[in-house]
Write a protein that holds these residues in place. Structure first.
Motif, mmCIF file in Angstrom:
data_model
loop_
_atom_site.group_PDB
_atom_site.id
_atom_site.type_symbol
_atom_site.label_atom_id
_atom_site.label_comp_id
_atom_site.label_asym_id
_atom_site.label_seq_id
_atom_site.Cartn_x
_atom_site.Cartn_y
_atom_site.Cartn_z
ATOM 1 N N UNK A 213 4.233 7.328 7.557
ATOM 2 C CA UNK A 213 4.681 7.019 6.207
ATOM 3 C C UNK A 213 5.554 8.544 5.852
ATOM 4 N N UNK A 214 4.943 9.541 6.025
ATOM 5 C CA UNK A 214 5.891 10.781 5.435
ATOM 6 C C UNK A 214 6.907 10.981 6.378
ATOM 7 N N UNK A 215 6.913 10.733 7.600
ATOM 8 C CA UNK A 215 8.007 10.666 8.315
ATOM 9 C C UNK A 215 9.261 10.045 7.964
ATOM 10 N N UNK A 216 9.094 8.859 7.577
ATOM 11 C CA UNK A 216 9.637 7.838 7.130
ATOM 12 C C UNK A 216 10.354 8.498 5.659
ATOM 13 N N UNK A 217 9.370 8.928 4.947
ATOM 14 C CA UNK A 217 9.853 9.459 3.573
ATOM 15 C C UNK A 217 10.769 10.699 3.874
ATOM 16 N N UNK A 218 10.514 11.352 4.836
ATOM 17 C CA UNK A 218 11.318 12.781 5.027
ATOM 18 C C UNK A 218 12.657 12.356 5.542
ATOM 19 N N UNK A 219 12.649 11.551 6.213
ATOM 20 C CA UNK A 219 13.852 11.069 7.003
ATOM 21 C C UNK A 219 14.703 10.190 5.827
ATOM 22 N N UNK A 220 14.270 9.795 4.894
ATOM 23 C CA UNK A 220 14.733 8.665 3.767
ATOM 24 C C UNK A 220 14.975 7.395 4.556
ATOM 25 N N UNK A 221 14.091 7.080 5.586
ATOM 26 C CA UNK A 221 14.453 5.934 6.218
ATOM 27 C C UNK A 221 14.796 5.701 7.474
ATOM 28 N N UNK A 235 6.771 -3.564 11.894
ATOM 29 C CA UNK A 235 5.445 -3.766 12.653
ATOM 30 C C UNK A 235 4.562 -2.415 13.269
ATOM 31 N N UNK A 236 5.602 -1.456 13.463
ATOM 32 C CA UNK A 236 4.940 -0.073 13.806
ATOM 33 C C UNK A 236 3.823 0.399 12.502
ATOM 34 N N UNK A 237 4.684 0.481 11.219
ATOM 35 C CA UNK A 237 4.112 0.863 9.990
ATOM 36 C C UNK A 237 2.889 -0.199 9.782
ATOM 37 N N UNK A 238 3.176 -1.219 9.900
ATOM 38 C CA UNK A 238 2.209 -2.396 9.419
ATOM 39 C C UNK A 238 0.938 -2.209 10.317
ATOM 40 N N UNK A 239 1.074 -1.864 11.629
ATOM 41 C CA UNK A 239 0.083 -1.703 12.474
ATOM 42 C C UNK A 239 -0.604 -0.446 12.017
ATOM 43 N N UNK A 240 -0.033 0.593 11.827
ATOM 44 C CA UNK A 240 -0.771 1.844 11.324
ATOM 45 C C UNK A 240 -1.711 1.614 10.046
ATOM 46 N N UNK A 241 -1.212 0.825 9.067
ATOM 47 C CA UNK A 241 -1.712 0.718 7.828
ATOM 48 C C UNK A 241 -2.985 -0.320 8.251
ATOM 49 N N UNK A 242 -2.884 -1.246 9.041
ATOM 50 C CA UNK A 242 -3.712 -2.332 9.272
ATOM 51 C C UNK A 242 -5.055 -1.310 9.820
ATOM 52 N N UNK A 243 -4.619 -0.439 10.858
ATOM 53 C CA UNK A 243 -5.718 0.253 11.572
ATOM 54 C C UNK A 243 -6.620 1.204 10.289
ATOM 55 N N UNK A 244 -5.971 1.755 9.407
ATOM 56 C CA UNK A 244 -6.511 2.389 8.197
ATOM 57 C C UNK A 244 -7.172 1.493 7.505
ATOM 58 N N UNK A 245 -7.054 0.333 7.076
ATOM 59 C CA UNK A 245 -7.690 -0.297 6.063
ATOM 60 C C UNK A 245 -8.893 -1.280 6.825
ATOM 61 N N UNK A 246 -8.698 -1.229 8.266
ATOM 62 C CA UNK A 246 -9.853 -1.853 8.859
ATOM 63 C C UNK A 246 -11.137 -1.097 8.629
ATOM 64 N N UNK A 247 -10.913 0.203 8.830
ATOM 65 C CA UNK A 247 -11.870 1.128 8.734
ATOM 66 C C UNK A 247 -12.270 1.551 7.384
ATOM 67 N N UNK A 248 -11.499 1.318 6.296
ATOM 68 C CA UNK A 248 -11.556 1.852 5.061
ATOM 69 C C UNK A 248 -13.098 1.621 4.525
ATOM 70 N N UNK A 249 -13.521 0.640 4.667
ATOM 71 C CA UNK A 249 -15.023 -0.025 4.241
ATOM 72 C C UNK A 249 -15.835 0.828 4.644
ATOM 73 N N UNK A 250 -15.815 0.770 5.988
ATOM 74 C CA UNK A 250 -16.693 1.605 6.702
ATOM 75 C C UNK A 250 -16.808 2.975 6.274
ATOM 76 N N UNK A 251 -15.687 3.568 6.238
ATOM 77 C CA UNK A 251 -15.636 5.132 5.572
ATOM 78 C C UNK A 251 -16.140 5.323 4.254
#
Length: 272
Positions: A213-221, A235-251
């Motif tokens: 996410x920060x790399x996308x912001x730094x390079x202005x897309x 899909x790359x960004x979506x996959x990263x977000x999905x990974x995070x939210x899958x584990x968010x509840x457990x964390x």
């Protein structure tokens, strides 16, 4: 110590009383705040991806300690370890043929450690393996990931097989923890070392997501264009977000358990 934990305990208790929609909103706000904080304290955001791989390796080191010292694999999902080894092996292949760098070294070390965990569960500690609880069907994730990789993959100049492999490991990594979460849902009780390992995965996923996410912001897309065209960058960004939210509840429940001073994590129904 109790006085220092009391304010956080009050906050956690308040969050626990909120309806699901409010909890989801608070999780998004917290994640965005964490991203802003990381953006200002970490100058080279490439380091976040290295940190994510290092935290993942640390989590596996915790598993190895559990297996060698406690001589039990109770609570661990062999299927998640199999999926982890699979996506690491594919990513390592892609790294060798497409971009050999520090990530290649880290992935090699993590793959070796994961294979050791699989060996211990399959052969040395088989009697303690909860095979009846580890009942997630792997084809539910492997086949959809393979089909999705055939449809949506990088549009770079690399060989089509390499591009498919790259997409496959990205998608598979996003859902590789699902068997472990299913096993914990089946048992409802998570012992400390397993909880530490899954929390480490959650932290690693968040750091990896923050990196992209920060790399996308730094390079202005512009990074999205560098990854290729079509649906692949999204899909790359979506996959990263999905990974995070899958584990968010457990964390959340992991932190809540630590605040409450509980060594064993007890999960309510429907958490994972």
């Amino acid at each position: 110590m109790r006085a220092s934990k009391r304010p956080l305990g009050v906050v956690m208790a308040w969050v626990r009383r909120q309806p699901p929609k409010v909890k989801a909103f608070l999780a998004v706000v917290t994640g965005m705040a964490a991203l802003v904080f990381i953006r200002f304290i970490v100058h080279d955001h490439d380091n976040l991806f290295v940190a994510a791989e290092a935290v993942h390796a640390l989590g596996i080191a915790v598993l190895i300690y559990k297996l060698t010292k406690e001589r039990t694999c109770a609570g661990l999902s062999l299927k998640t370890q199999d999926l982890t080894a699979l996506f690491l092996a594919v990513r390592l292949y892609c790294s060798f043929v497409m971009e050999y760098d520090i990530h290649t070294v880290l992935d090699t070390a993590t793959l070796v450690a994961t294979l050791f965990v699989i060996y211990m569960i399959r052969f040395k500690l088989r009697s303690t393996y909860m095979v009846d609880k580890d009942n997630f069907a792997l084809y539910y994730v492997v086949i959809p990931c393979a089909v999705l990789a055939l449809v949506v993959h990088p549009s770079t100049s690399h060989n089509i097989a390499n591009r498919f492999s790259w997409a496959f490991c990205v998608y598979l990594e996003a859902v590789s923890v699902l068997p472990q979460l299913r096993l914990m849902q089946n048992t409802k009780i998570v012992e400390p070392f397993t909880a530490h390992y899954v929390f480490a995965l959650g932290v690693a996923r968040f750091l990896s997501c923050a990196h992209w996410v920060l790399q996308v912001l730094d390079t202005r897309g512009r990074l999205l264009t560098a990854l290729g065209y079509g649906l692949w960058p999204s899909m790359v960004l979506l996959s990263e977000i999905v990974q995070t939210f899958i584990l968010a509840d457990f964390c959340y429940y992991y932190v809540k358990s630590l605040v409450g001073g509980q060594l064993v994590l007890r999960l309510p129904s429907g958490v994972v």
